[in-house]
Design an enzyme around this catalytic site. Structure first.
Site, PDB file in Angstrom:
ATOM      1  N   SER A  91       0.819  -1.204   0.000  1.00  0.00           N
ATOM      2  CA  SER A  91       0.000   0.000   0.000  1.00  0.00           C
ATOM      3  C   SER A  91       0.862   1.267   0.000  1.00  0.00           C
ATOM      4  CB  SER A  91      -0.940  -0.060   1.207  1.00  0.00           C
ATOM      5  OG  SER A  91      -2.089   0.679   0.949  1.00  0.00           O
ATOM      6  N   LYS A 130       4.168   2.043  -2.428  1.00  0.00           N
ATOM      7  CA  LYS A 130       4.585   3.243  -3.182  1.00  0.00           C
ATOM      8  C   LYS A 130       6.024   3.573  -2.782  1.00  0.00           C
ATOM      9  CE  LYS A 130      -0.011   5.208  -1.909  1.00  0.00           C
ATOM     10  NZ  LYS A 130      -1.016   4.557  -2.689  1.00  0.00           N
ATOM     11  N   TRP A 135     -10.077   0.436  -4.982  1.00  0.00           N
ATOM     12  CA  TRP A 135      -9.503   1.749  -4.666  1.00  0.00           C
ATOM     13  C   TRP A 135      -8.099   1.890  -5.272  1.00  0.00           C
ATOM     14  CZ3 TRP A 135     -11.051   6.294  -3.475  1.00  0.00           C
ATOM     15  CH2 TRP A 135     -10.284   7.206  -2.726  1.00  0.00           C
ATOM     16  N   HIS A 182      -7.609  -5.792   0.152  1.00  0.00           N
ATOM     17  CA  HIS A 182      -6.384  -5.008   0.301  1.00  0.00           C
ATOM     18  C   HIS A 182      -5.632  -5.513   1.533  1.00  0.00           C
ATOM     19  CE1 HIS A 182      -4.057  -1.294  -0.189  1.00  0.00           C
ATOM     20  NE2 HIS A 182      -4.189  -1.045   1.107  1.00  0.00           N
TER      21      HIS A 182
HETATM   22  C1  GCU Z   1      -5.309   4.945   1.845  1.00  0.00           C
HETATM   23  C2  GCU Z   1      -4.730   5.668   0.655  1.00  0.00           C
HETATM   24  C3  GCU Z   1      -3.968   4.716  -0.262  1.00  0.00           C
HETATM   25  C4  GCU Z   1      -2.967   3.915   0.539  1.00  0.00           C
HETATM   26  C5  GCU Z   1      -3.634   3.232   1.702  1.00  0.00           C
HETATM   27  C6  GCU Z   1      -2.689   2.492   2.636  1.00  0.00           C
HETATM   28  O1  GCU Z   1      -6.319   4.112   1.426  1.00  0.00           O
HETATM   29  O2  GCU Z   1      -5.793   6.307  -0.020  1.00  0.00           O
HETATM   30  O3  GCU Z   1      -3.307   5.452  -1.272  1.00  0.00           O
HETATM   31  O4  GCU Z   1      -2.318   2.995  -0.290  1.00  0.00           O
HETATM   32  O5  GCU Z   1      -4.302   4.200   2.490  1.00  0.00           O
HETATM   33  O6  GCU Z   1      -1.514   2.788   2.696  1.00  0.00           O
HETATM   34  O7  GCU Z   1      -3.165   1.644   3.379  1.00  0.00           O
END
Ligand code: GCU
Length: 406
Positions: free
Chosen positions: A247, A251, A338, A388
Site C-alpha cells: 500500500s 509506493k 480503490w 487489500h
Molecule cells: C489509503 C490511501 C492509499 C494507501 C492506503 C494504505 O487508502 O488512499 O493510497 O495505499 O491508504 O496505505 O493503506
C-alpha cells in the site's frame, strides 16, 4: 481498500489517455540500446519523478552508527538469529533513529538473501516474539493496542498475519524490518519530528526545502539506510536484497527501488495510486484525492496535477521501468478497487518493453491474468482473490520469484 463513494470504479468510464513512452527520450528520439536506456532515458525518467512526484533526497549520512541493542542466536525456538539494531544518522546529530529488527535463518550455510520491508505499526507487531523491543515512536492509529499514539504490549503480534516470519526463514531468507514512522511520523505535520526537519541539501548539495521532497522520499531514503547497514552484516548477502512494501509502503518501495539500485528485487503489494497504478486512468483513488488526504506524501509540484493527470510528464509504468534490468513484482487484489488492480497490471505491462529491449521477459500477458495465476518473467504480476492486504499467498509468490531470480 474497498470502494469509497464518489470515485470511478467502471472500466467504461476510464478517460482515454496516452501514456508517455519509456522508450522515447524527452527530445523525441527512440531509445534502441541498453546504453541509451542506462545513460540517457533512465536518468531522464528518474529526474522527472524527482521533480514532479516524490521529490529529491539528501545524500547518505557521512557517519551513521549501528548499535546492536539485542542479539540472540537461538530465537524462535532455535530457527533464527535475531538482532535488533539502532541506526543513527550523522553521529547522533539529531534524535531520529531507525530501529531494525533482523531475523537470519539458522538453517542455511553462508550469507543469507534477505527481504527488507517497512511495517505499519512497529516491529513488535510483526511477531509475538516477546524479545522484540516495543516501539516508542508515535503510532498513527489509536487502536490495536496503541493508546495516545503510543504502543503497548497489547499491540504485540497484531500484524503477524502479514509477516509469515517462520515461513520466510524456512524458505532460506532473512527478514529485516523497521517502522516507517521512525523516519517521519505519517501525518501532515510529521516532518517536524522526522528527518525532513534536519536535512537541508540534496545529494548534489542543492537546497532542499520541505516540499522539495516528501514523506515518501524520506521513507525511501530510510530504506537505503537499512541497506547501508546490511552491507556491513556478514551473515547477509547484500547482493540479494528483495524489497517489499504494501500500500503506501508499496509506493515507498517502488520509489526506493528506483532510487537505489542495491535493491535486487522490488515488490509492490497493492500500492495503487502514486504506486504501481497508472494515474491517467483516474480509477478508484485519484491524484487530487491522494494529495488532499495525504498532503505530505508527495512533493509540491505533484499537487499541480490535481484533476489534471494527463499533464503529468510521467506515469507510473515508468516508475516500474526504472527497476530494469532488475526484477520487479506487482501484485493486486480483487476487492481492492480503490488501488485500481487493472491499472496496476497495465502499468506493469507498459513497463515491459523496457525489459524486452534489454533482452528480458516482461509481464508476458496482454490482459490482466485470471485470479490467482501469477505471470511474468522479470516483471512479475498476480491478481489474487480477497481484499487489500498482504497474505501468505502473496508471500509465497514473492518467495518463488526471489528463488527464481536470486
Ligand atoms: C489509503 C490511501 C492509499 C494507501 C492506503 C494504505 O487508502 O488512499 O493510497 O495505499 O491508504 O496505505 O493503506
Amino acid at each position: 481498500m474497498a470502494q469509497r463513494p464518489g470515485f470511478n470504479y467502471d472500466e467504461a468510464n476510464v478517460p482515454s489517455y496516452e501514456l508517455p513512452d519509456p522508450l522515447v527520450s524527452e527530445s523525441g528520439n527512440p531509445i534502441t540500446s541498453i546504453q541509451d536506456w542506462e545513460n540517457l532515458r533512465r536518468p531522464e525518467i528518474l529526474a522527472l519523478f524527482e521533480d514532479h512526484v516524490y521529490g529529491r533526497r539528501p545524500d547518505k549520512p557521512e557517519n551513521p552508527t549501528y548499535t546492536v541493542t539485542s542479539e540472540s542466536i537461538n530465537a524462535l525456538g532455535g530457527k533464527a538469529i535475531r538482532k535488533q539494531i539502532t541506526i543513527r544518522f550523522d553521529e547522533n546529530a539529531f534524535p531520529q533513529a531507525l530501529h531494525v529488527l533482523l531475523y537470519i535463518p539458522n538453517s542455511i550455510q553462508g550469507a543469507a538473501p534477505v527481504f527488507v520491508g517497512y511495517n505499519f505499526n512497529g516491529n513488535h507487531t510483526i511477531h509475538t516474539d516477546p524479545s522484540i523491543h516495543l516501539s516508542t515512536s508515535w503510532m498513527r492509529t489509536n487502536s490495536n493496542g496503541n493508546i495516545n499514539h503510543q504502543a503497548t504490549d497489547e499491540a504485540r503480534g497484531k500484524s503477524s498475519k502479514r509477516w509469515p516470519v517462520e515461513r520466510i526463514l524456512e524458505r532460506g531468507y532473512a527478514l529485516a524490518t523497521a517502522y516507517y514512522g521512525d523516519i517521519e511520523p505519517d501525518h501532515s505535520e510529521g516532518w517536524k519530528d522526522g528527518i525532513r526537519s534536519h536535512y537541508k541539501t540534496d545529494e548534489e548539495g542543492k537546497s532542499l526545502e520541505l516540499e522539495d521532497w516528501s514523506a515518501i522520499s524520506a521513507w525511501a531514503w530510510g530504506l537505503s539506510r537499512i541497506v547501508d547497514y546490511l552491507e556491513t552484516e556478514s551473515a547477509i548477502d547484500a547482493k540479494r536484497i528483495a524489497l517489499i512494501g504494501h500500500s503506501r509502503l508499496g509506493k515507498t518501495s517502488l520509489w526506493a527501488g528506483a532510487t537505489d539500485e542495491r535493491f535486487g528485487i522490488t515488490i509492490s503489494n497493492n500500492s495503487g495510486c502514486g504506486g504501481a497504478a497508472l494515474s491517467r486512468r483516474a480509477f478508484g483513488e485519484t491524484v487530487k484525492r491522494i494529495n488532499t488526504s495525504f498532503p505530505h506524501w508527495f512533493n509540491r509540484i505533484f499537487k499541480s496535477y490535481n484533476d489534471n493527470e494527463a499533464t503529468i510528464p510521467v506515469d507510473q509504468h515508468q516508475l516500474i521501468a526504472l527497476m530494469a534490468p532488475r526484477p520487479v513484482y506487482v501484485a493486486s487484489a480483487q476487492k481492492d478497487l480503490w488501488a485500481d488492480p487493472n491499472g496496476e497490471f497495465l502499468s506493469a505491462k507498459a513497463a515491459s518493453p523496457v525489459y524486452e529491449l534489454l533482452g528480458l521477459k516482461g509481464v508476458g500477458a496482454k490482459t490482466q491474468p485470471p485470479l490467482n495465476t501469477p505471470v511474468g518473467g522479470h516483471v512479475g504480476y498476480h491478481f489474487r482473490t480477497g481484499k487489500h492486504d498482504v497474505t501468505l499467498y502473496d508471500w509465497e509468490q514473492y518467495l518463488d520469484f526471489a528463488d527464481k531470480h536470486f
